[in-house]
Design a protein around this motif. Structure first.
Motif, PDB file in Angstrom:
ATOM      1  N   TYR A  50     -85.199 -34.464 -38.421  1.00 48.03           N
ATOM      2  CA  TYR A  50     -84.420 -35.648 -38.783  1.00 48.03           C
ATOM      3  C   TYR A  50     -84.085 -35.578 -40.267  1.00 48.03           C
ATOM      4  O   TYR A  50     -84.885 -35.115 -41.081  1.00 48.03           O
ATOM      5  CB  TYR A  50     -85.188 -36.937 -38.468  1.00 48.03           C
ATOM      6  N   MET A  51     -82.887 -36.046 -40.587  1.00 49.04           N
ATOM      7  CA  MET A  51     -82.462 -36.068 -41.972  1.00 49.04           C
ATOM      8  C   MET A  51     -83.263 -37.115 -42.748  1.00 49.04           C
ATOM      9  O   MET A  51     -83.713 -38.118 -42.194  1.00 49.04           O
ATOM     10  CB  MET A  51     -80.968 -36.381 -42.086  1.00 49.04           C
ATOM     11  N   GLN A  52     -83.415 -36.853 -44.038  1.00 50.55           N
ATOM     12  CA  GLN A  52     -84.136 -37.800 -44.882  1.00 50.55           C
ATOM     13  C   GLN A  52     -83.404 -39.139 -44.937  1.00 50.55           C
ATOM     14  O   GLN A  52     -84.011 -40.199 -44.872  1.00 50.55           O
ATOM     15  CB  GLN A  52     -84.267 -37.241 -46.297  1.00 50.55           C
ATOM     16  N   ARG A  53     -82.104 -39.094 -45.040  1.00 51.68           N
ATOM     17  CA  ARG A  53     -81.307 -40.321 -45.121  1.00 51.68           C
ATOM     18  C   ARG A  53     -80.858 -40.722 -43.713  1.00 51.68           C
ATOM     19  O   ARG A  53     -80.472 -39.866 -42.914  1.00 51.68           O
ATOM     20  CB  ARG A  53     -80.085 -40.119 -46.023  1.00 51.68           C
ATOM     21  N   PRO A  54     -80.845 -42.011 -43.391  1.00 50.21           N
ATOM     22  CA  PRO A  54     -80.395 -42.444 -42.066  1.00 50.21           C
ATOM     23  C   PRO A  54     -78.898 -42.217 -41.892  1.00 50.21           C
ATOM     24  O   PRO A  54     -78.148 -42.047 -42.859  1.00 50.21           O
ATOM     25  CB  PRO A  54     -80.746 -43.942 -42.060  1.00 50.21           C
ATOM     26  N   GLY A  55     -78.450 -42.221 -40.629  1.00 57.67           N
ATOM     27  CA  GLY A  55     -77.043 -42.025 -40.329  1.00 57.67           C
ATOM     28  C   GLY A  55     -76.220 -43.261 -40.617  1.00 57.67           C
ATOM     29  O   GLY A  55     -76.736 -44.291 -41.075  1.00 57.67           O
ATOM     30  N   PRO A  56     -74.917 -43.204 -40.327  1.00 55.74           N
ATOM     31  CA  PRO A  56     -74.033 -44.357 -40.576  1.00 55.74           C
ATOM     32  C   PRO A  56     -74.472 -45.615 -39.840  1.00 55.74           C
ATOM     33  O   PRO A  56     -74.188 -46.727 -40.284  1.00 55.74           O
ATOM     34  CB  PRO A  56     -72.668 -43.859 -40.077  1.00 55.74           C
TER      35      PRO A  56
END
Length: 642
Positions: free
Chosen positions: A327-333
């Protein structure tokens, strides 16, 4: 008549007024507070404030104020009991995304803080907190450095297609064996050009290359780390650990931490106001590293991150066998965790990291981390990028945080590991051991560079001593210290007034101003007040009256020799000055020795003593002289009350 220039009165008035102003903040007691700061995935904003406020109101915990300050949220309370309950309630609601730390909030008025007037921070023995003595494993650092050179040598020889029998690390250095003397000489040239290069012009090469004793079928080449290189690496290890520890301690919200080197391989960490040793150990022992992996374009899709393909795989769990879900560190849109599929094959890892530095990206100016890999990691990165231009590569951030659990009555230490993708950028060109990782904020880039250096270059750190001082004991020390200062002050004031009458009262006024100036200077320089510091204040008060004793006795002597009262005053100050100066210079030398050669409490005592000597010389001589001239300077006197 005694002449005393008007500019001296002005100077004394200005100094005393400034002294009162800068000592005043210590009259405002700090307020128990809880400080909330964001971890890598958290944000401090109005929504967080409302969430914290809701948690406090739900548990019916009364708070004095709730303020947003840049990157932190500070909640103030009326007592420490409510403070502790609030920390537990807020931690329960916010989880691991935020650091919730006990702190003491300043109640000094804003107009005083605006001019740099703040209260003295309290030390560990007055505020309570935890004390750690950490030992740096220098041998592990040197072994790691030697292993890195071994890998670099092996990689350089493979690239040069020079065959070797073995390359091993030993107590004598790195030993590479060859079948012929020609191969050994060729290997020495390659190592000298590609591996054994000094970091700076004028420095010696890091390795000493010597030929070992040859046999019929074995020709060894020994590469030994120079002593100067080992010493420099040892210093860098301590320096890197100190910097990293200071950075990590900021997460605990400690107002005035003490983090300093002790001896050759030990570090003292004192965290005043922190009573949760488990949280402190977790922050101090955290480790971080990176892994570079190829993005599985077939599974994830080539359009962008977070496309339906990755979300579908995350939902069903049907991850391709040669790939892994991250999972990316930053959340999605949509504000939800953003999945990405990376290859299981690691291109390079933090174990192959040589250096990491936070820098601005030369092209965009955005924060970035400049990465330098060793020869082995650089060769793998070069091989991958030659075949992957236009494709994406993910950067996986791995953090291991120690946790302590009680199992069957025994303390068991485990690690909680988190892995998240901080960046997945398209490879624009071919690169090898040096490149940049972008997609970070300024603080994230700085934190990542520090943690990476600690995990890859600095040696492991073990806690060899641990002490906890409770807040109640700290308050008891404050009360006793305050009583000691008042008792010492009043005893000196009464003795001086009784023995020297009016001149004794004038000396008493100067002594009070001396205490104010001493506190003001300590506050201005934000010196941490400890019990030894309080002892230094008490000692200074006793020593400060010595100068006035010399002056008064000299005035008495001049009167006995037939001098007029005004002449006796003038002669008393002039003739006593040389003796006062000599006595205080010797005291100053002792204070300077304590300051430079002492550590911890001894240094704190030295600082207080040094400043106290300087302020006492000013008040005992200059201030008392000014007051005496105001009282006697314009009158004809037949006798003196001394």
């Amino acid at each position: 008549m005694n002449d005393f220039a008007k500019w001296r009165y002005t100077l004394i008035a200005v100094v005393l007024i400034l002294g009162v102003i800068y000592a005043l903040p210590n009259a405002f007691l700090p307020q128990p507070a809880v400080q909330i700061s964001a971890n890598r995935n958290g944000t401090v904003d109005q929504a967080l404030k409302e969430k914290v406020q809701g948690a406090l109101e739900k548990d019916k915990l009364a708070f004095k104020s709730l303020e947003l300050n840049k990157d932190t949220l500070l909640a103030e309370f009326n007592d420490s009991d409510t403070q502790n309950k609030a920390q537990a309630a807020i931690s329960r609601v916010l989880g691991d995304q935020y650091n919730v730390a006990l702190n003491m909030a300043s109640t000094v008025p804003g107009w005083l803080r605006a001019i740099g007037a703040n209260a003295m921070p309290l030390g560990l023995d007055l505020q309570g907190g935890v004390h750690f003595l950490l030992e740096v494993d220098q041998k592990a650092a040197l072994d790691k450095m030697q292993q890195r050179y071994r890998d670099d040598i092996a990689g350089a020889l493979r690239d040069a297609k020079i065959r070797y029998e073995t390359i091993n690390s030993s107590a004598n250095g790195i030993v590479a064996t060859f079948k012929s003397d020609e191969d050994r000489k060729a290997a020495g040239n390659v190592i000298a050009k590609q591996v054994n290069q000094p970091e700076k012009l004028g420095d010696q090469p890091p390795l000493e290359l010597t030929d070992g004793t040859a046999t019929a079928d074995s020709f060894p080449l020994v590469a030994k780390v120079r002593e100067s290189t080992a010493i420099a690496a040892s210093r860098n290890t301590i320096s890197s650990n100190l910097t990293t520890l200071r950075n990590r301690v900021n997460q605990l919200g400690v107002s005035e931490p003490i983090i300093q080197q002790q001896g050759a391989n030990r570090i003292v960490v004192e965290l005043a106001g922190v009573h949760d040793t488990a949280e402190a150990k977790k922050i101090l022992g955290a480790q971080a590293t990176l892994e570079w992996r190829a993005v599985d374009e077939n599974a994830t899709g080539a359009a962008n991150l977070g496309n339906p393909g990755a979300y579908e795989i995350a939902k069903t769990g049907n991850v391709p066998p040669e790939s892994r879900l991250y999972y990316m560190q930053r959340p999605g849109p949509d504000g939800k965790p953003q999945p990405i599929i990376l290859s299981k094959k690691v291109i390079a890892s933090g174990n192959e990291l040589v250096n990491a530095t936070a820098i601005p990206d030369p092209q965009t100016g955005t924060p970035a981390v400049s990465i330098q890999l060793n020869a082995k990691g650089g060769a793998k990165m070069l091989e991958f990028t030659q075949q992957a231009v236009g494709k994406r590569m993910g950067v996986v951030y791995i953090e291991r945080v120690p946790q302590t659990q009680i199992v069957d009555g025994k303390e068991v230490r485990t690690f909680k590991e988190t892995q998240e993708v901080i960046n997945a950028a398209t490879i624009q060109g071919v690169f090898g051991p040096r490149f940049q990782t972008t997609g970070l904020g300024q603080k994230e880039a700085s934190d990542l560079a520090l943690l990476l250096r600690a995990g890859s270059l600095a040696a492991p750190v073990d806690i060899v001593e641990e002490r906890v001082i409770g807040a109640s004991l700290g308050q008891d020390n404050i009360d006793k210290g305050f009583k000691a200062v008042l008792l010492g002050l009043f005893a000196v004031l009464i003795a001086a007034a009784i023995y020297y009458k009016l001149f004794g009262l004038i000396a008493d006024v100067a002594l009070v101003f001396n205490l104010i100036l001493l506190v003001a200077v300590l506050s201005l320089f934000q010196a941490t007040l400890t019990m030894p510091g309080i002892a230094g204040i008490v000692l200074t008060l006793g020593m400060a009256i010595d100068a006035n004793v010399l002056i008064c006795e000299r005035i008495r002597e001049e009167q006995r020799n037939g001098a007029t009262p005004l002449a006796a005053i003038k002669a008393g100050y002039e003739k006593a000055w040389a003796t006062i100066l000599d006595a205080n210079v010797t005291h100053l030398l002792a204070a300077v020795a304590l300051l430079f050669f002492g550590s911890g409490p001894i240094k704190g005592f030295g600082v207080t003593l040094l400043i106290g000597i300087l302020t006492s010389m000013f008040t005992s001589v200059t201030v008392t002289h000014a007051i005496v001239n105001l009282v006697h300077g314009r009158r004809k006197l037949k006798a003196l009350s001394v």
